[in-house]
Design a protein around this motif. Structure first.
Motif, PDB file in Angstrom:
ATOM      1  N   HIS A  46       0.834  -1.205   0.000  1.00  0.00           N
ATOM      2  CA  HIS A  46       0.000   0.000   0.000  1.00  0.00           C
ATOM      3  C   HIS A  46       0.870   1.258   0.000  1.00  0.00           C
ATOM      4  O   HIS A  46       0.617   2.211  -0.754  1.00  0.00           O
ATOM      5  CB  HIS A  46      -0.913  -0.023   1.226  1.00  0.00           C
ATOM      6  CG  HIS A  46      -2.186   0.733   1.060  1.00  0.00           C
ATOM      7  ND1 HIS A  46      -3.083   0.499   0.042  1.00  0.00           N
ATOM      8  CD2 HIS A  46      -2.724   1.744   1.789  1.00  0.00           C
ATOM      9  CE1 HIS A  46      -4.118   1.320   0.153  1.00  0.00           C
ATOM     10  NE2 HIS A  46      -3.917   2.086   1.200  1.00  0.00           N
ATOM     11  N   ALA A  50       1.664   4.307  -2.737  1.00  0.00           N
ATOM     12  CA  ALA A  50       1.620   5.717  -2.353  1.00  0.00           C
ATOM     13  C   ALA A  50       2.922   6.420  -2.696  1.00  0.00           C
ATOM     14  O   ALA A  50       2.930   7.564  -3.160  1.00  0.00           O
ATOM     15  CB  ALA A  50       1.319   5.852  -0.856  1.00  0.00           C
ATOM     16  N   ASP A 268      -6.248   4.977   0.038  1.00  0.00           N
ATOM     17  CA  ASP A 268      -5.079   5.496  -0.679  1.00  0.00           C
ATOM     18  C   ASP A 268      -4.728   6.897  -0.198  1.00  0.00           C
ATOM     19  O   ASP A 268      -3.546   7.238  -0.056  1.00  0.00           O
ATOM     20  CB  ASP A 268      -5.346   5.512  -2.184  1.00  0.00           C
ATOM     21  CG  ASP A 268      -5.432   4.123  -2.778  1.00  0.00           C
ATOM     22  OD1 ASP A 268      -5.005   3.167  -2.104  1.00  0.00           O
ATOM     23  OD2 ASP A 268      -5.930   3.987  -3.908  1.00  0.00           O
TER      24      ASP A 268
END
Length: 286
Positions: A46, A50, A268
């Protein structure tokens, strides 16, 4: 158990890198782990996404340590954190207000890190959020109503939250999975000297169920009660696990929450906000 390290593979030598230590305080459902890996691996992916979306791109290097010693984990040594920019504590089905030996050991380790690494940034998700607040003297307890905040949930942002998320919107949506909550944010007085006089401890968001959805201390702490990396299958699995354990007794509420699992959420955006914090790009009020 040997430490596990994930490193971004598509970064040049000139790409700035954020080095994180992810402390895993639980294991996902076996099917989730087979599909996506441990909670630390899921968060690494994740944050890697990013970092790729950041301008300019940021590399992510993650050490992952499963710290639940009663389940075969091992607490890292103080020296293992040398060179880390940030520490992130995952969610867990354990109680952050509990007195399990590994929880007490982790609290002691956090105190040493906080005192000896003044530039280290700390974050926590759900259990991790609650434990970091407890570490600074806040009370953690079950919701007074006894109910759970589950699935896709609206979080209202205050001015601090809007600055952290770089938005003018009044709310975001994230997946929740908790009954316990931080009763009120930590204070300088509650911290036992860990927070210096004059330090501002800010709550960045709230919901109908939970007044403290996250805590922010400039250049030091950014936590979230909600989850950023849960996909629809994870939401359903995590609810299922808690129903099977008897933690969630309201089956109708659980079923209703599971039906929201595939709704669009802002995980996000949350990862981006925490990554900017890890990269010393604080957007808080002076």
């Amino acid at each position: 158990m040997e430490p596990r390290r994930d490193e971004t593979t598509e970064q040049s030598r000139d790409t700035p890198t954020v080095r994180m230590m992810v402390l895993e305080t639980d294991k996902p459902h076996k099917e989730t782990e087979s599909r996506r890996g441990s909670f630390g691996a899921i968060l690494h992916k994740h944050f890697t996404d990013a970092g790729a979306a950041h301008d300019p791109p940021l590399g992510i290097e993650t050490d992952r340590r499963f710290v639940v010693t009663e389940q075969g984990g091992k607490m890292p040594n103080f020296d293992d954190f040398e060179g880390c920019n940030a520490v992130l504590i995952t969610g867990s089905m354990f109680d952050a207000h509990g007195d399990n030996s590994w929880i007490l050991e982790l609290l002691d380790l956090l105190k040493k890190l906080w005192q000896h690494y003044p530039k280290m940034h700390f974050s926590g998700v759900c259990f991790g959020h609650q434990l970091l607040c407890r570490f600074l003297g806040a009370e953690v307890a079950p919701a007074p109503s006894g109910d759970w905040e589950l699935g896709h949930s609206k979080i209202s942002l205050n001015p601090i939250g809007k600055k952290l998320f770089r938005t003018d919107e009044d709310e975001i949506h994230l997946h929740q999975m908790h009954q316990d909550q931080v009763v009120s944010p930590p204070t300088v007085e509650s911290s036992g000297g860990l927070l210096q006089p004059g330090t501002k401890v800010e709550v960045w968001g709230y919901s109908e169920h939970t007044a403290v959805q996250g805590v922010y201390v400039r250049n030091r702490l950014f936590t979230t009660q909600a989850h950023m990396a849960f996909d629809d299958e994870m939401v359903k699995r995590q609810i299922e696990m808690r129903v099977e354990r008897g933690s969630i007794e309201d089956k109708a509420h659980a079923d209703q929450a599971a039906e929201t699992a595939d709704l669009e959420h802002d995980g996000d955006r949350l990862a981006m906000a925490i990554l900017r914090f890890f990269h010393f790009e604080d957007d808080g009020i002076e």
